[in-house]
Design an enzyme around this catalytic site. Sequence first.
Site, PDB file in Angstrom:
ATOM      1  N   GLY A  25      41.222  31.287  40.893  1.00  0.00           N
ATOM      2  CA  GLY A  25      41.643  32.407  41.731  1.00  0.00           C
ATOM      3  C   GLY A  25      43.067  32.838  41.453  1.00  0.00           C
ATOM      4  O   GLY A  25      43.854  32.103  40.854  1.00  0.00           O
ATOM      5  N   ASN A  26      43.369  34.063  41.886  1.00  0.00           N
ATOM      6  CA  ASN A  26      44.713  34.603  41.707  1.00  0.00           C
ATOM      7  C   ASN A  26      44.941  35.762  42.659  1.00  0.00           C
ATOM      8  O   ASN A  26      43.993  36.337  43.200  1.00  0.00           O
ATOM      9  CB  ASN A  26      44.960  35.022  40.247  1.00  0.00           C
ATOM     10  CG  ASN A  26      43.740  35.613  39.598  1.00  0.00           C
ATOM     11  OD1 ASN A  26      43.360  36.740  39.887  1.00  0.00           O
ATOM     12  ND2 ASN A  26      43.090  34.843  38.740  1.00  0.00           N
ATOM     13  N   ASP A  41      47.257  28.893  35.876  1.00  0.00           N
ATOM     14  CA  ASP A  41      46.878  27.501  36.137  1.00  0.00           C
ATOM     15  C   ASP A  41      47.616  26.881  37.320  1.00  0.00           C
ATOM     16  O   ASP A  41      48.005  25.716  37.278  1.00  0.00           O
ATOM     17  CB  ASP A  41      47.083  26.645  34.877  1.00  0.00           C
ATOM     18  CG  ASP A  41      46.191  27.099  33.738  1.00  0.00           C
ATOM     19  OD1 ASP A  41      45.055  27.536  34.016  1.00  0.00           O
ATOM     20  OD2 ASP A  41      46.626  27.031  32.577  1.00  0.00           O
ATOM     21  N   SER A  68      46.163  34.111  33.880  1.00  0.00           N
ATOM     22  CA  SER A  68      45.416  34.492  32.678  1.00  0.00           C
ATOM     23  C   SER A  68      44.500  35.690  32.933  1.00  0.00           C
ATOM     24  O   SER A  68      43.990  36.288  31.996  1.00  0.00           O
ATOM     25  CB  SER A  68      44.594  33.305  32.181  1.00  0.00           C
ATOM     26  OG  SER A  68      43.743  32.850  33.214  1.00  0.00           O
ATOM     27  N   GLU A  69      44.299  36.053  34.178  1.00  0.00           N
ATOM     28  CA  GLU A  69      43.504  37.239  34.540  1.00  0.00           C
ATOM     29  C   GLU A  69      44.402  38.463  34.738  1.00  0.00           C
ATOM     30  O   GLU A  69      44.004  39.439  35.363  1.00  0.00           O
ATOM     31  CB  GLU A  69      42.705  36.980  35.819  1.00  0.00           C
ATOM     32  CG  GLU A  69      41.696  35.866  35.705  1.00  0.00           C
ATOM     33  CD  GLU A  69      40.385  36.263  35.059  1.00  0.00           C
ATOM     34  OE1 GLU A  69      40.327  37.320  34.385  1.00  0.00           O
ATOM     35  OE2 GLU A  69      39.411  35.516  35.230  1.00  0.00           O
ATOM     36  N   HIS A  88      41.622  37.617  44.063  1.00  0.00           N
ATOM     37  CA  HIS A  88      40.460  37.169  43.288  1.00  0.00           C
ATOM     38  C   HIS A  88      40.200  35.712  43.640  1.00  0.00           C
ATOM     39  O   HIS A  88      41.086  34.864  43.487  1.00  0.00           O
ATOM     40  CB  HIS A  88      40.726  37.320  41.791  1.00  0.00           C
ATOM     41  CG  HIS A  88      39.735  36.606  40.927  1.00  0.00           C
ATOM     42  ND1 HIS A  88      38.374  36.713  41.106  1.00  0.00           N
ATOM     43  CD2 HIS A  88      39.911  35.759  39.879  1.00  0.00           C
ATOM     44  CE1 HIS A  88      37.759  35.965  40.199  1.00  0.00           C
ATOM     45  NE2 HIS A  88      38.675  35.375  39.444  1.00  0.00           N
ATOM     46  N   HIS A 148      30.936  33.983  38.696  1.00  0.00           N
ATOM     47  CA  HIS A 148      32.384  33.807  38.576  1.00  0.00           C
ATOM     48  C   HIS A 148      33.067  33.811  39.940  1.00  0.00           C
ATOM     49  O   HIS A 148      33.729  32.852  40.304  1.00  0.00           O
ATOM     50  CB  HIS A 148      32.931  34.920  37.679  1.00  0.00           C
ATOM     51  CG  HIS A 148      34.393  34.834  37.394  1.00  0.00           C
ATOM     52  ND1 HIS A 148      34.947  35.380  36.264  1.00  0.00           N
ATOM     53  CD2 HIS A 148      35.434  34.297  38.073  1.00  0.00           C
ATOM     54  CE1 HIS A 148      36.249  35.164  36.265  1.00  0.00           C
ATOM     55  NE2 HIS A 148      36.566  34.508  37.364  1.00  0.00           N
TER      56      HIS A 148
END
EC number: 4.1.2.17
Length: 180
Positions: A25-26, A41, A68-69, A88, A148
């Site tokens: 998640g982010n 991460d 990374s997204e 997310h 996902h």
Amino acid sequence: MDNLKEFIKICHYLYDRKYVVGSGGNVSIKKDNLIYVTPTDSLLGFINEEDIAVVDMDGNIIKGAPTSELYMHLNIYKKRNGVNAIVHTHSLYSTALPMADKEIKLLTPESRIFLKKIGYVDYFEARSMELANEVSKKDEDVIVLKNHGIVCVGKNLMDAYLKTEVMEEISQLNYIIHSL
């Protein structure tokens, strides 16, 4: 920036409610053509203001190591006027139902008011440009990423977070109904 305290609080809420586990998640917010985003991460339940990465709208890193997204976030901001926050998650029920090819129906008044309509994106590899491009084509505020997780967008961070909570609750209700 005043919003960073709320940003950290929301990240901790997501972790405490198990909407994200591990480094999944982010979260991001857009302010004055800058994107404040969770680091790559990272455990959202343990981040602090110093950890937050900052990039410009072209993806140039100003501070830290962004998620990374990142390109999914950037593409959404570039294509969706009025979106100033993105959450997310890999929320359990919101992720599991589509894995089982079960539709998530907006069963409650609250879900119809706050979510309006759910968008769906087929499976694309996490962190890929294909995923970033497909998600940004959607105009719904809640988007299910097959196998996902989900992406919720809003005019501000609390709005995106609210949609995340409502989506997970309605997914749990759908699960119960499918189980009866």
